[in-house]
Design a protein around this motif. Structure first.
Motif, PDB file in Angstrom:
ATOM      1  N   TRP A 297      -1.182   2.546 -12.532  1.00 48.63           N
ATOM      2  CA  TRP A 297      -1.133   2.918 -11.121  1.00 48.63           C
ATOM      3  C   TRP A 297      -0.205   4.102 -10.883  1.00 48.63           C
ATOM      4  O   TRP A 297      -0.398   4.853  -9.911  1.00 48.63           O
ATOM      5  CB  TRP A 297      -0.828   1.723 -10.229  1.00 48.63           C
TER       6      TRP A 297
ATOM      7  N   GLU B 208       0.857  -1.191   0.000  1.00 52.86           N
ATOM      8  CA  GLU B 208       0.000   0.000   0.000  1.00 52.86           C
ATOM      9  C   GLU B 208       0.897   1.246   0.000  1.00 52.86           C
ATOM     10  O   GLU B 208       1.868   1.339   0.748  1.00 52.86           O
ATOM     11  CB  GLU B 208      -0.894  -0.001   1.240  1.00 52.86           C
TER      12      GLU B 208
ATOM     13  N   LYS C 106      -2.982  11.211  -6.823  1.00 51.04           N
ATOM     14  CA  LYS C 106      -2.899  11.239  -5.354  1.00 51.04           C
ATOM     15  C   LYS C 106      -1.931  12.327  -4.886  1.00 51.04           C
ATOM     16  O   LYS C 106      -2.146  12.964  -3.847  1.00 51.04           O
ATOM     17  CB  LYS C 106      -2.443   9.877  -4.826  1.00 51.04           C
TER      18      LYS C 106
ATOM     19  N   THR D  39      -5.509   9.977   0.776  1.00 53.78           N
ATOM     20  CA  THR D  39      -6.090   8.628   0.817  1.00 53.78           C
ATOM     21  C   THR D  39      -5.069   7.684   0.203  1.00 53.78           C
ATOM     22  O   THR D  39      -4.508   7.975  -0.859  1.00 53.78           O
ATOM     23  CB  THR D  39      -7.409   8.543   0.026  1.00 53.78           C
ATOM     24  N   THR D  40      -4.813   6.575   0.848  1.00 56.53           N
ATOM     25  CA  THR D  40      -3.785   5.644   0.368  1.00 56.53           C
ATOM     26  C   THR D  40      -4.288   4.873  -0.854  1.00 56.53           C
ATOM     27  O   THR D  40      -5.484   4.940  -1.197  1.00 56.53           O
ATOM     28  CB  THR D  40      -3.389   4.655   1.472  1.00 56.53           C
ATOM     29  N   MET D  41      -3.395   4.153  -1.500  1.00 59.23           N
ATOM     30  CA  MET D  41      -3.771   3.407  -2.707  1.00 59.23           C
ATOM     31  C   MET D  41      -2.915   2.147  -2.824  1.00 59.23           C
ATOM     32  O   MET D  41      -1.854   2.030  -2.211  1.00 59.23           O
ATOM     33  CB  MET D  41      -3.573   4.282  -3.952  1.00 59.23           C
ATOM     34  N   GLN D  42      -3.395   1.222  -3.644  1.00 60.90           N
ATOM     35  CA  GLN D  42      -2.668  -0.003  -3.951  1.00 60.90           C
ATOM     36  C   GLN D  42      -2.188   0.043  -5.399  1.00 60.90           C
ATOM     37  O   GLN D  42      -2.918   0.476  -6.288  1.00 60.90           O
ATOM     38  CB  GLN D  42      -3.571  -1.232  -3.758  1.00 60.90           C
TER      39      GLN D  42
ATOM     40  N   GLU E 207      -2.361   7.002 -11.262  1.00 59.51           N
ATOM     41  CA  GLU E 207      -3.134   7.180 -10.032  1.00 59.51           C
ATOM     42  C   GLU E 207      -2.273   7.829  -8.951  1.00 59.51           C
ATOM     43  O   GLU E 207      -2.750   8.674  -8.181  1.00 59.51           O
ATOM     44  CB  GLU E 207      -3.654   5.814  -9.558  1.00 59.51           C
ATOM     45  N   VAL E 208      -0.991   7.454  -8.902  1.00 62.46           N
ATOM     46  CA  VAL E 208      -0.064   8.094  -7.957  1.00 62.46           C
ATOM     47  C   VAL E 208       0.015   9.596  -8.222  1.00 62.46           C
ATOM     48  O   VAL E 208       0.011  10.411  -7.298  1.00 62.46           O
ATOM     49  CB  VAL E 208       1.346   7.459  -8.059  1.00 62.46           C
TER      50      VAL E 208
END
Length: 404
Positions: free
Chosen positions: A278, A251, A285, A267-270, A281-282
Motif C-alpha cells: 500500500w 482512508e 497516488k 483519488t483516495t485509497m485504503q 500505491e501511496v
C-alpha cells in the motif's frame, strides 16, 4: 631423625643435632618448599576471591525475564586468574598440587566460555525479544518465530536459575549449560539471518525502505495492522513528505509537507494488504495527485490574476505552472516578432506585481513560494533580455524542390 617442632625446639638444639652439617640439603628442601607454598597460597587466594563473586541479575523491562551483568573487575580477575593458573601448569614445583591446578584451570575456562556464550546470547535476545513478541512478526516469520521461542525457553530457564543462584562458580559449573548456550547461539544466528532476508525482501518490494534502518523498518512491520505506524518514518521514505492524512476509517486523503503544505489525493485509497504494497500505491497516488494539481493550476492561471494564483496552489506547483506559461509566452512572442513588447509590458509587470505582493502581510507558506518564484522570474527576465540582445527571431523554413 625424629623431629618434634614445639617451643622447646630452639636453634641451639638444632645446631647440637648437626644442622650446620646439612645446610645445603636443608636449603634446597626449604627452597622447594617455599616455591610449593607460594603455589598453594596463590590457589587458596584465588579460591577465596571467587567465593563471594556473584552475577548481577536484573529484571529486564516488562518481559518477565532477567538479564545478567558481570563487573569489569570480575572479568579482568577471571582473565588474570586463568593466565596465572596456566603459568602454574608449567612450574617444576606443581607436582603436589597438579591435580588441583588442572581442575581449577578447567573450572575457570568453563566459566569464561559460559560467560562469553551467555553475553553473546543476551545481546541478541535483548534485540530480538521485542520483535518476536509482536503477533504480526510471528505470523510473517513462523519458522524464525519457532526457533526464537526455543531459544527463549532456554534463556528464561538459565536466567531464572541465575536469579536464584547468582554465585558465579555455582552457576557456571555445568557443561550442559555451555552446550545449551552454544546451541541457542547457533539457533539465534539462524533467526537473525532469516530476519535479515525477510527485511531484504521487503526493501526489494518497496525500494524506499532502503532509506530506513533495520530497527525503523521493524517498527513498521511489527505493527503491520496499524497504518499509522508509518507516520514517524515517512519523511525518510519520501523527501519533503512529512505525513499522510488519514480519516477515521483509515482512508488516505492527502499528503503534507513539514512546512504544513497539503496536497489532496486525486483519488483516495485504503491501506490494504502488506505495508510495502500500500505504500507503493501511496507513491503512485502522490505522482497522480501532483500531476492533477499542476493541470488544475494551469487551467486556473487564465481565470484569476497571477498574484492571487501564486497564493492558491502548492509552491512546487506554482513554480512548475509559472515556468510552463513563461515558456509558452516567450515562444509566442518570438513567433509574433514582439519579444521586446512582451518583455516591457508583461514580464517586467509580472515581476513588479510580485515585488509589491511580498511587501504585504502574507502567510508563511506563500512567502516561501514567492521567494523562490521571484528568483526564477528574475532569471527568466534575464534570459528574455539576452534573447532580445541576440536578436532572436522566428526562423523561416526553407523548402527545396525534389527532383523527380
Amino acid at each position: 631423625m625424629d623431629l618434634h617442632l614445639n617451643e622447646s625446639f630452639t636453634l641451639s638444639v638444632a645446631i647440637n643435632m648437626g644442622l650446620l652439617d646439612h645446610l645445603e640439603i636443608i636449603s634446597n628442601v626449604a627452597d622447594i618448599a617455599g616455591k610449593e607454598y607460594s603455589i598453594e597460597t596463590a590457589l587458596l587466594k584465588m579460591e577465596a576471591d571467587w567465593k563471594t563473586a556473584d552475577l548481577q541479575v536484573m529484571e529486564y523491562k516488562e518481559t518477565g525475564s532477567y538479564i545478567v551483568k558481570m563487573d569489569e573487575s570480575l572479568l579482568q580477575q577471571l582473565d588474570d586468574h586463568i593466565a596465572m593458573t596456566q603459568s602454574m601448569t608449567f612450574s617444576p614445583f606443581k607436582e603436589p598440587f597438579e591435580e588441583k591446578i588442572l581442575k581449577w584451570e578447567s573450572q575457570l575456562l568453563l566459566v569464561s566460555e559460559i560467560m562469553d556464550e551467555w553475553f553473546a546470547l543476551q545481546r541478541q535476545w535483548m534485540y530480538l525479544e521485542p520483535i518476536f513478541s509482536s503477533p504480526d512478526i510471528q505470523t510473517q516469520l513462523p519458522i524464525e518465530s519457532k526457533r526464537f521461542n526455543t531459544v527463549n525457553i532456554v534463556w528464561r530457564k538459565a536466567v531464572g536459575q541465575a536469579h536464584l543462584t547468582p554465585h558465579i562458580l555455582t552457576m557456571c559449573s555445568s557443561k550442559k549449560l555451555l552446550e545449551q548456550l552454544k546451541e541457542s547461539n547457533k539457533l539465534i544466528d539462524m533467526v537473525q539471518k532469516g530476519l535479515a532476508d525477510y527485511l531484504e525482501t521487503k526493501r526489494l518490494a518497496f525500494s524506499r525502505f532502503f532509506f530506513l534502518s533495520n530497527d525503523e523498518l521493524l517498527q513498521i512491520l511489527s505493527q503491520a495492522k496499524n497504518p499509522l505506524a508509518v507516520q514517524p518514518h515517512l519523511h525518510k521514505c519520501f523527501e519533503a513528505i512529512s505525513e499522510l492524512d488519514f480519516k477515521i476509517d483509515m482512508e488516505i486523503v492527502a499528503i503534507n509537507s513539514a512546512e504544513g503544505e497539503k496536497v489532496p489525493f486525486a483519488t483516495t485509497m485504503q491501506p490494504i494488504g502488506n505495508v510495502e504494497n500500500w505504500l507503493s500505491e501511496v507513491e503512485k497516488k502522490m505522482k497522480e495527485s501532483i500531476l492533477n494539481q499542476i493541470k488544475l493550476s494551469l487551467a486556473a492561471y487564465k481565470k484569476v490574476t497571477r498574484t492571487d494564483w501564486v497564493q492558491t496552489w502548492p509552491g512546487q506547483v506554482v513554480l512548475c505552472g509559472s515556468s510552463v506559461y513563461w515558456t509558452q509566452q516567450v515562444e509566442d512572442a518570438i513567433n509574433q516578432g514582439n519579444l521586446q513588447n512582451y518583455f516591457d509590458n508583461v514580464q517586467v509587470a509580472q515581476l513588479m506585481a510580485l515585488t509589491d505582493l511580498v511587501r504585504k502581510p502574507l502567510l508563511a507558506l506563500a512567502r516561501l513560494t514567492l521567494g523562490a518564484l521571484i528568483v526564477i522570474d528574475v532569471h527568466a527576465r534575464d534570459v528574455v533580455q539576452q534573447l532580445i540582445n541576440e536578436k532572436v527571431v522566428k526562423r523561416k523554413r526553407l523548402y527545396k524542390k525534389q527532383r523527380i
